[in-house]
Scaffold this active site. Structure first.
Site, short mmCIF file in Angstrom:
data_model
loop_
_atom_site.label_atom_id
_atom_site.label_comp_id
_atom_site.label_asym_id
_atom_site.label_seq_id
_atom_site.Cartn_x
_atom_site.Cartn_y
_atom_site.Cartn_z
N TYR A 138 -55.07 -92.35 -8.36
CA TYR A 138 -55.87 -92.64 -7.26
C TYR A 138 -55.78 -94.07 -7.01
CZ TYR A 138 -59.63 -92.01 -3.52
OH TYR A 138 -60.35 -91.90 -2.57
N CYS A 139 -55.35 -94.69 -6.02
CA CYS A 139 -55.35 -96.25 -5.61
C CYS A 139 -54.56 -97.02 -6.63
CB CYS A 139 -56.73 -96.75 -5.50
SG CYS A 139 -57.01 -98.26 -4.75
N VAL A 140 -55.23 -97.91 -7.32
CA VAL A 140 -54.64 -98.45 -8.35
C VAL A 140 -54.46 -97.89 -9.33
CG1 VAL A 140 -55.92 -100.76 -7.70
CG2 VAL A 140 -56.92 -99.49 -9.53
N GLY A 189 -53.11 -94.83 -9.18
CA GLY A 189 -51.83 -94.52 -8.69
C GLY A 189 -50.63 -95.09 -8.96
#
Length: 592
Positions: free
Chosen positions: A324-326, A328
């Site tokens: 998720y986000c960073v 990812g």
């Protein structure tokens, strides 16, 4: 009989009490402000212009002077609209004013339109704001970064100057002050003073929630921990589970329980109910002990260790991973590292929630990665080894300042409203620090230099990585209204990997676009069965099918085909990894 001279009536107890309360609050405010400024760095050590506003204003001025004809054109347009507004005001017909139909939720109250003075003020502000933003957008001679920064900083100024943000020009605040005899301003001042003491703006009644009591309550056990994270294994709710476990990497710039707010909103609980053995990484809140942490650390001591420990705990051959986000972005680097080492089979599939790898169009956050910003951020964190999470929270709030800053200034400081018990805002206020070395490297290598999409541009443990070598099946999710990881930026991940890919565009943004349980019936998503993703996001949308509701069912259908056979459910702590403590563990409870 002599007459007694009239005397002034004694003040009522209520009036005296209110006067004493104001006196006490003003004294407390003065003391707090003195203490606040005393704690600040000496002027010689502080950066008087941390966002580089002066240089930006200078560049804007130079661009305007270089094209006086365009400036004159803009001034003439504003003058013409102003004359129209004055004519409508003097004629008592503001309903025909040039901004009469403009929609803006800051002015949603009927009080703005019921009083001609406030309606004139509303339209005047909206007209001026639009002309100012149009003028900045039309400036010539600015490079793309300067233009983006000029527009961002001008928007902050324009938003701050809204008449809704000032007590004397907000009809709702004036009405509340008259109705409550100033009590709302007293309550608002109390809220402001408490926030000054805490060093951050509250958005929610924080006493209404507690991690492990009414948020982050899905049952499970911590089965491993190191200095970087605790690994949580969740208790099954089905007799059988898929053979391949699910390992979730949440971003470390926030806490993992955005995926486990309440039972109704919990992605983690929902995934468990689908027959998955779910593991979640709960990252440590960085301290001075994490000053050495870099991207390599998050890959080698973080994601790779979590992958190995999840395989060890379950006896599975591989994991299905979510980033998720960073996390990812880092998962993409981890997959490339595994591919380079010939160990790609440790990850059966990878799901990416709002994750970017190509930062060429990364949105407003790019304005924070010029040399001035980088130097300021490093100055803020060099002595501690980490950047205070409240700085990060303010940065993200600035991206939506009307909703996440000025809305609370009006409601909490001027209207004196009680804070609402809202679980999402409680999570949003539960900030985390970030390691200085990692943060500087991330901004420099990803946002500024865009090295991750350059083959060999990034090395992990000395091994150059190449995203185009990743053939792991990938499910890529983006939020249509995401202001942190813009959808068109997330979509660029489809240009990098070479394995099977499925892209889904979810309605809403960075949080609500992800946390959208099927039972809510909210939003929509777009999917396509094309074997090869179209070249651009616009091409994808043009050919995609819109589906009402959550994208979670689409994802579980995709994942189930990559999760192996069914096996007896696994109870946390009964495998090779023993239980350390109950979920959600200690790490997530550390607050700043």
């Amino acid at each position: 009989m002599s007459e007694t001279a009239p005397t002034d009536p004694a003040p009522t107890d209520a009036a005296l009490e209110q006067f004493q309360r104001w006196t006490h609050l003003m004294g407390r405010a003065q003391q707090l402000m003195l203490e606040f400024w005393a704690k600040q760095e000496a002027p010689s050590a502080a950066n008087p212009d941390p966002m580089g506003m002066f240089a930006t204003w200078q560049a804007m001025a130079n661009a305007a002077v270089a094209n006086p004809a365009r400036v004159f054109e803009a001034q003439t347009a504003l003058w013409n609209d102003s004359v129209k507004l004055w004519t409508a005001f003097l004629g008592g017909n503001l309903a025909e004013g040039p901004a009469a139909g403009a929609k803006d939720k800051r002015f949603a109250s009927a009080a703005w339109r019921e009083n001609p003075a406030f309606e004139f003020m509303r339209q005047s502000y909206l007209l001026s704001a639009q002309h100012i933003m149009d003028s900045v957008g039309a400036l010539e001679g600015l490079d793309p970064h300067e233009r983006s920064k000029a527009q961002f900083l001008t928007r902050q100024f324009v938003d701050a100057m809204s008449p809704s943000n000032f007590a004397l020009t907000n009809p709702d605040v004036l009405a509340a002050t008259l109705e409550n005899k100033g009590e709302n301003l007293i309550k608002g001042l109390e809220n402001l003073l408490q926030d000054l003491e805490n060093g951050r703006m509250r958005m929610v009644d924080e006493s209404a929630f507690e991690v492990g009591r009414n948020v982050a309550v899905t049952p499970g056990k911590v089965v491993f921990e190191n200095r970087m994270f605790q690994l949580i294994q969740y208790s099954p709710t089905t007799d059988e589970v898929f053979e391949t476990p699910l390992l979730i990497f949440p971003p470390w710039i926030n806490k993992f329980y955005i995926l486990d707010l309440t039972a109704e909103k919990s992605f983690i609980r929902w995934a468990v109910d689908q027959g998955l053995t779910v593991f979640v990484v709960s990252w440590a809140n960085p301290t001075e002990a994490h000053a050495d942490v870099t991207l390599d650390t998050y890959v080698l001591e973080g994601q790779l260790v979590a992958i190995d420990k999840t395989i060890e705990a379950t006896g599975a051959k591989a994991v299905n991973a979510i980033g998720y986000c960073v996390a990812g972005t880092t998962l993409a680097a981890t997959l490339a590292y595994l591919a380079a080492k010939g160990e790609a089979d440790k990850v059966s599939s990878a799901t990416f929630f709002t994750a970017q790898v190509d930062f060429s169009e990364a949105g407003d956050l790019q304005i924070f990665v010029d040399d001035e910003q980088m130097a300021n951020i490093e100055a803020l964190s060099k002595d501690k080894g980490y950047l205070d999470g409240r700085y990060m929270a303010t940065t993200f709030n600035l991206l939506r300042s009307n909703d996440l800053i000025w809305n609370y200034v009006v409601n909490n400081y001027m209207l004196g409203k009680d804070y609402l018990p809202f679980d999402l805002l409680y999570w949003n206020s539960d900030a985390t620090n970030v390691p200085c070395a990692w943060h500087a490297g991330y901004l420099r290598d990803m946002y500024r230099d865009n090295k991750l999409v350059v083959p060999g541009g990034i090395s992990i443990a000395g091994i150059p990585i190449d995203l185009t070598k990743v053939k792991t099946p990938a499910y890529i999710q983006a939020g249509r209204e995401d202001h942190i990881a813009p959808a068109k930026s997330v979509y660029k991940l489809t240009h990098q990997f070479k394995g099977p890919m499925r892209f889904v565009l979810a309605g809403s943004g960075h949080i609500a676009g992800v946390v959208n349980p099927p039972a809510s019936g909210k939003y929509q998503h777009w999917v396509s069965d094309a074997k090869t993703p179209p070249a651009t996001l616009d091409d994808f949308v043009a050919s995609a099918t819109e589906v009402k509701g959550s994208w979670w069912p689409d994802w579980i259908s995709w994942l189930s085909a990559r999760s192996g056979k069914k096996v007896p459910a696994r109870v946390p702590g009964t495998g090779r990894l023993k239980a350390i403590e109950d979920a959600p563990g200690r790490y997530v409870k550390a607050r700043i």
